[in-house]
Scaffold this motif. Structure first.
Motif, PDB file in Angstrom:
ATOM      1  N   ALA A  80      37.840 -55.892 -21.967  1.00 43.53           N
ATOM      2  CA  ALA A  80      39.230 -55.428 -22.037  1.00 43.53           C
ATOM      3  C   ALA A  80      39.514 -54.614 -20.780  1.00 43.53           C
ATOM      4  CB  ALA A  80      39.433 -54.574 -23.293  1.00 43.53           C
ATOM      5  N   VAL A  81      40.492 -55.055 -19.978  1.00 46.37           N
ATOM      6  CA  VAL A  81      40.722 -54.452 -18.667  1.00 46.37           C
ATOM      7  C   VAL A  81      42.076 -53.748 -18.616  1.00 46.37           C
ATOM      8  CG1 VAL A  81      39.219 -55.972 -17.341  1.00 46.37           C
ATOM      9  CG2 VAL A  81      41.540 -56.700 -17.833  1.00 46.37           C
ATOM     10  N   SER A  82      42.118 -52.685 -17.846  1.00 46.79           N
ATOM     11  CA  SER A  82      43.343 -51.906 -17.683  1.00 46.79           C
ATOM     12  C   SER A  82      43.202 -51.040 -16.438  1.00 46.79           C
ATOM     13  CB  SER A  82      43.568 -51.026 -18.916  1.00 46.79           C
ATOM     14  OG  SER A  82      44.524 -50.024 -18.657  1.00 46.79           O
ATOM     15  N   GLU A  83      44.331 -50.700 -15.825  1.00 41.55           N
ATOM     16  CA  GLU A  83      44.291 -49.778 -14.684  1.00 41.55           C
ATOM     17  C   GLU A  83      43.817 -48.395 -15.109  1.00 41.55           C
ATOM     18  OE1 GLU A  83      47.627 -49.559 -12.107  1.00 41.55           O
ATOM     19  OE2 GLU A  83      47.792 -51.736 -11.836  1.00 41.55           O
ATOM     20  N   ASP A  84      43.903 -48.115 -16.403  1.00 45.28           N
ATOM     21  CA  ASP A  84      43.438 -46.815 -16.915  1.00 45.28           C
ATOM     22  C   ASP A  84      41.931 -46.663 -16.781  1.00 45.28           C
ATOM     23  OD1 ASP A  84      46.026 -46.245 -17.612  1.00 45.28           O
ATOM     24  OD2 ASP A  84      45.812 -46.911 -19.692  1.00 45.28           O
ATOM     25  N   MET A  85      41.223 -47.742 -16.436  1.00 46.00           N
ATOM     26  CA  MET A  85      39.766 -47.661 -16.297  1.00 46.00           C
ATOM     27  C   MET A  85      39.366 -46.911 -15.027  1.00 46.00           C
ATOM     28  SD  MET A  85      38.801 -51.485 -17.699  1.00 46.00           S
ATOM     29  CE  MET A  85      37.020 -51.257 -17.893  1.00 46.00           C
ATOM     30  N   LEU A  86      40.290 -46.791 -14.067  1.00 44.10           N
ATOM     31  CA  LEU A  86      40.007 -45.974 -12.881  1.00 44.10           C
ATOM     32  C   LEU A  86      39.900 -44.510 -13.315  1.00 44.10           C
ATOM     33  CD1 LEU A  86      42.370 -47.590 -10.212  1.00 44.10           C
ATOM     34  CD2 LEU A  86      39.877 -47.746 -10.329  1.00 44.10           C
ATOM     35  N   ILE A 180      37.860 -47.943  -5.837  1.00 43.79           N
ATOM     36  CA  ILE A 180      36.432 -48.269  -5.754  1.00 43.79           C
ATOM     37  C   ILE A 180      35.884 -48.521  -7.152  1.00 43.79           C
ATOM     38  CG2 ILE A 180      34.133 -47.340  -5.190  1.00 43.79           C
ATOM     39  CD1 ILE A 180      35.543 -45.843  -2.859  1.00 43.79           C
ATOM     40  N   VAL A 181      35.098 -49.583  -7.289  1.00 46.64           N
ATOM     41  CA  VAL A 181      34.366 -49.860  -8.522  1.00 46.64           C
ATOM     42  C   VAL A 181      32.883 -49.701  -8.193  1.00 46.64           C
ATOM     43  CG1 VAL A 181      33.786 -51.579 -10.259  1.00 46.64           C
ATOM     44  CG2 VAL A 181      36.137 -51.407  -9.418  1.00 46.64           C
ATOM     45  N   PHE A 182      32.237 -48.805  -8.907  1.00 46.52           N
ATOM     46  CA  PHE A 182      30.845 -48.453  -8.614  1.00 46.52           C
ATOM     47  C   PHE A 182      29.972 -48.858  -9.793  1.00 46.52           C
ATOM     48  CE2 PHE A 182      27.219 -45.608  -8.631  1.00 46.52           C
ATOM     49  CZ  PHE A 182      26.822 -45.610  -7.309  1.00 46.52           C
ATOM     50  N   ALA A 183      28.959 -49.683  -9.542  1.00 46.58           N
ATOM     51  CA  ALA A 183      28.062 -50.127 -10.618  1.00 46.58           C
ATOM     52  C   ALA A 183      26.624 -49.784 -10.258  1.00 46.58           C
ATOM     53  CB  ALA A 183      28.204 -51.628 -10.833  1.00 46.58           C
ATOM     54  N   VAL A 208      37.957 -44.031  -8.833  1.00 46.62           N
ATOM     55  CA  VAL A 208      36.652 -44.693  -8.946  1.00 46.62           C
ATOM     56  C   VAL A 208      36.391 -45.038 -10.405  1.00 46.62           C
ATOM     57  CG1 VAL A 208      34.160 -44.461  -8.600  1.00 46.62           C
ATOM     58  CG2 VAL A 208      35.738 -43.428  -6.953  1.00 46.62           C
ATOM     59  N   ALA A 209      36.051 -46.304 -10.682  1.00 49.46           N
ATOM     60  CA  ALA A 209      35.582 -46.710 -12.014  1.00 49.46           C
ATOM     61  C   ALA A 209      34.072 -46.881 -11.923  1.00 49.46           C
ATOM     62  CB  ALA A 209      36.244 -48.010 -12.446  1.00 49.46           C
ATOM     63  N   MET A 210      33.330 -46.187 -12.809  1.00 46.47           N
ATOM     64  CA  MET A 210      31.871 -46.213 -12.743  1.00 46.47           C
ATOM     65  C   MET A 210      31.285 -46.972 -13.939  1.00 46.47           C
ATOM     66  SD  MET A 210      30.813 -42.353 -11.598  1.00 46.47           S
ATOM     67  CE  MET A 210      29.079 -42.759 -11.593  1.00 46.47           C
ATOM     68  N   PHE A 211      30.336 -47.853 -13.641  1.00 45.27           N
ATOM     69  CA  PHE A 211      29.563 -48.542 -14.675  1.00 45.27           C
ATOM     70  C   PHE A 211      28.101 -48.184 -14.450  1.00 45.27           C
ATOM     71  CE2 PHE A 211      33.428 -50.925 -14.087  1.00 45.27           C
ATOM     72  CZ  PHE A 211      33.800 -51.287 -15.377  1.00 45.27           C
ATOM     73  N   ILE A 212      27.478 -47.566 -15.432  1.00 50.72           N
ATOM     74  CA  ILE A 212      26.115 -47.052 -15.250  1.00 50.72           C
ATOM     75  C   ILE A 212      25.178 -47.625 -16.299  1.00 50.72           C
ATOM     76  CG2 ILE A 212      24.674 -44.991 -15.251  1.00 50.72           C
ATOM     77  CD1 ILE A 212      26.971 -43.445 -14.086  1.00 50.72           C
ATOM     78  N   ASN A 213      24.138 -48.317 -15.830  1.00 49.30           N
ATOM     79  CA  ASN A 213      23.057 -48.785 -16.688  1.00 49.30           C
ATOM     80  C   ASN A 213      21.824 -47.969 -16.324  1.00 49.30           C
ATOM     81  OD1 ASN A 213      20.499 -50.828 -16.390  1.00 49.30           O
ATOM     82  ND2 ASN A 213      21.524 -51.078 -18.348  1.00 49.30           N
ATOM     83  N   LEU A 214      21.361 -47.142 -17.247  1.00 47.04           N
ATOM     84  CA  LEU A 214      20.227 -46.264 -16.973  1.00 47.04           C
ATOM     85  C   LEU A 214      18.897 -47.015 -17.077  1.00 47.04           C
ATOM     86  CD1 LEU A 214      21.416 -43.141 -18.989  1.00 47.04           C
ATOM     87  CD2 LEU A 214      21.392 -43.377 -16.498  1.00 47.04           C
ATOM     88  N   ALA A 215      17.864 -46.427 -16.503  1.00 48.01           N
ATOM     89  CA  ALA A 215      16.548 -47.068 -16.488  1.00 48.01           C
ATOM     90  C   ALA A 215      16.016 -47.289 -17.896  1.00 48.01           C
ATOM     91  CB  ALA A 215      15.566 -46.224 -15.671  1.00 48.01           C
ATOM     92  N   ASN A 216      16.397 -46.414 -18.847  1.00 46.73           N
ATOM     93  CA  ASN A 216      15.902 -46.577 -20.214  1.00 46.73           C
ATOM     94  C   ASN A 216      16.864 -47.384 -21.091  1.00 46.73           C
ATOM     95  OD1 ASN A 216      17.860 -44.641 -20.342  1.00 46.73           O
ATOM     96  ND2 ASN A 216      16.788 -43.331 -21.802  1.00 46.73           N
TER      97      ASN A 216
END
Length: 460
Positions: A80-86, A180-183, A208-216
């Motif tokens: 689900a996408v939106s400009e609010d994700m920034l 910026i989209v940061f993954a 900036v929209a951040m997507f973070i997948n942690l090591a665990n």
């Protein structure tokens, strides 16, 4: 009416096997209920007769053969996408983790994207300013380009990525929208916290929209993270810079899942389709004719054992338009950012710099700095054999130029944001340390306008 399947026939690492399935399709998303209350998402990665092999995004912990109910959704992974994700932070599959509530949107897009007709691509022009001299002058980033950073364990690629996010812009004169989209994939908690804190403190987190997948976090989630980030970037309809770190974690997750599926490995144990998987991510950069905005990518990868011939950097180099290489020796000399100039290149920079874009002398300055720095390597090699005192006067000037080039041009502070004009002026100051007759890569008219010999090369 949706059909719900009770139980599983096998569990192997992040994969589960469901038998007696009808109407299942490759890449379809399934919803799983474990123990009557815990919800998990999975993706069908293989279908054989009435069997479906499913990747479980949240991992298979707590799952047993009899306590799981599975429902097919009939559609692939959607976001689900939106400009609010920034200005928001999400986990690796696009679920908000910043405590600010869910994203409300009627628009859901397939995270795999759609194939882009090469004829509909527009040739990349115009540059994106990073404020980092070694990039802006010598390996210029062009809108719509994919330009990876090849790093190594222990090198400051995270700090460099954060600096690019803070400083990146479309240039001084542009009024176009930019975000910026940061993954981040497989990063440790302290690294994720460093990115979050840095963006908030510098005041850039709002775009900036951040997507973070942690090591665990589950390994399977890592395979979706870059696709989720690029789906948002494509939707936003403005000039977007996508930073993906670390693509080595993505490739290793692919190797782990491939091994669980029992597939025959290729080079270094990676699956044979590593190239095509990387290509499906990298090729989502570009500009579409008639469309608004552009998608530019900076994938960051750590080379195992600093080996540039390793399959991950090797295949990445085939697909992308150049590379920025970080150097361990420069880092050991406390030069930041430790960008190794000679093996770095941007294949598209020639069409996005010069008069009308940056400044008319840009290409000539870049060519001459490359040429002179290459001669520095020759002078250093000779000095290591015969001693610095025995060098010719011109070789001594090249040694002085090399030292100044590394400390003043390549080296800059982690918060120092240089304009392209400041970068080019520093380049001319350094070239002034050498005699005019040595500058054979610059047009005479440009030399007449910009060249000023330094008073004493040794002092510069």
């Amino acid at each position: 009416m949706a059909v719900e399947y009770l139980g599983l026939s096998a569990i192997n690492g992040p994969l589960v096997v469901l038998e007696g399935v009808r109407g299942a399709s490759y890449d379809e998303i399934v919803e799983m209920t474990v123990g009557g209350n815990e919800k998990k998402l999975g993706r069908i990665v293989e279908v054989y007769e009435d069997k479906a092999i499913i990747q479980v995004f949240e991992g298979t912990e707590g799952m047993a053969l009899r306590n799981t109910h599975t429902r097919l959704t009939g559609h692939p992974m959607e976001l689900a996408v939106s400009e609010d994700m920034l200005g928001r932070t999400f986990n690796g599959i696009g679920v908000p983790i910043d405590g600010l509530g869910d994203i409300r949107s009627d628009i859901k897009l397939d995270v795999n994207g759609k194939p882009l007709n090469p004829v509909s691509r527009e040739y990349p022009r115009n540059y994106i300013r990073t404020g980092i001299s070694a990039i802006d002058c010598l390996t210029t980033l062009i809108r719509g380009q994919k330009l990876p950073i090849f790093s190594g364990n222990g090198l400051p690629h995270d700090q460099l990525a954060a600096q690019i996010v803070q400083q990146a812009s479309l240039g001084e004169d542009s009024d176009e929208e930019f975000a910026i989209v940061f993954a981040a994939m497989g990063v440790k908690y302290d690294v994720a916290d460093f990115f979050r804190r840095t963006f908030e403190e510098s005041g850039v987190s709002s775009h900036v929209a951040m997507f973070i997948n942690l090591a665990n976090d589950p390994v399977v989630e890592r395979l979706i993270t870059p696709k989720v980030a690029l789906t948002l970037a494509e939707y936003l309809g403005m000039h977007i810079l996508v930073i993906l770190t670390d693509m080595t974690s993505f490739a290793e997750a692919m190797r782990e899942v491939s091994s669980s599926k029992g597939e025959i490995p290729s080079r270094k144990g990676y699956p044979g389709y590593l190239y095509s998987e990387l290509a499906t991510i990298y090729e989502r950069a570009g500009i579409v004719k008639g469309g608004k905005g552009s998608v530019t990518q900076i994938p960051i990868l750590t080379m195992p054992n600093d080996d540039i011939t390793h399959p991950i950097p090797d295949l990445t180099g085939y697909i992308t338009e150049g590379q920025i290489v970080l150097d361990r020796n420069l880092n050991g000399q406390s030069v930041y950012p430790p960008i190794s100039v000679l093996p770095s290149l941007s294949r598209l920079m020639k069409d996005g710099i010069g008069e009308g874009y940056t400044r008319k002398d840009h290409q000539d300055v870049a060519n001459q700095l490359f040429s002179c720095y290459a001669k520095v390597g020759d002078a250093r090699a000779l000095a290591s054999v015969i001693g610095e005192d025995e060098l010719s006067p011109i070789d001594k000037k090249y040694l002085a130029f090399g030292k100044a080039f590394e400390s003043r041009f390549i080296g800059q502070g982690p918060t120092e944001n240089r304009t392209i004009l400041e970068t080019l002026d520093i380049g001319w100051e350094l070239l002034g340390m050498l005699p005019r007759e040595e500058l054979d890569r610059i047009d005479t008219k440009i030399l007449d306008q910009y060249y000023k010999p330094a008073d004493t090369g040794a002092d510069k």
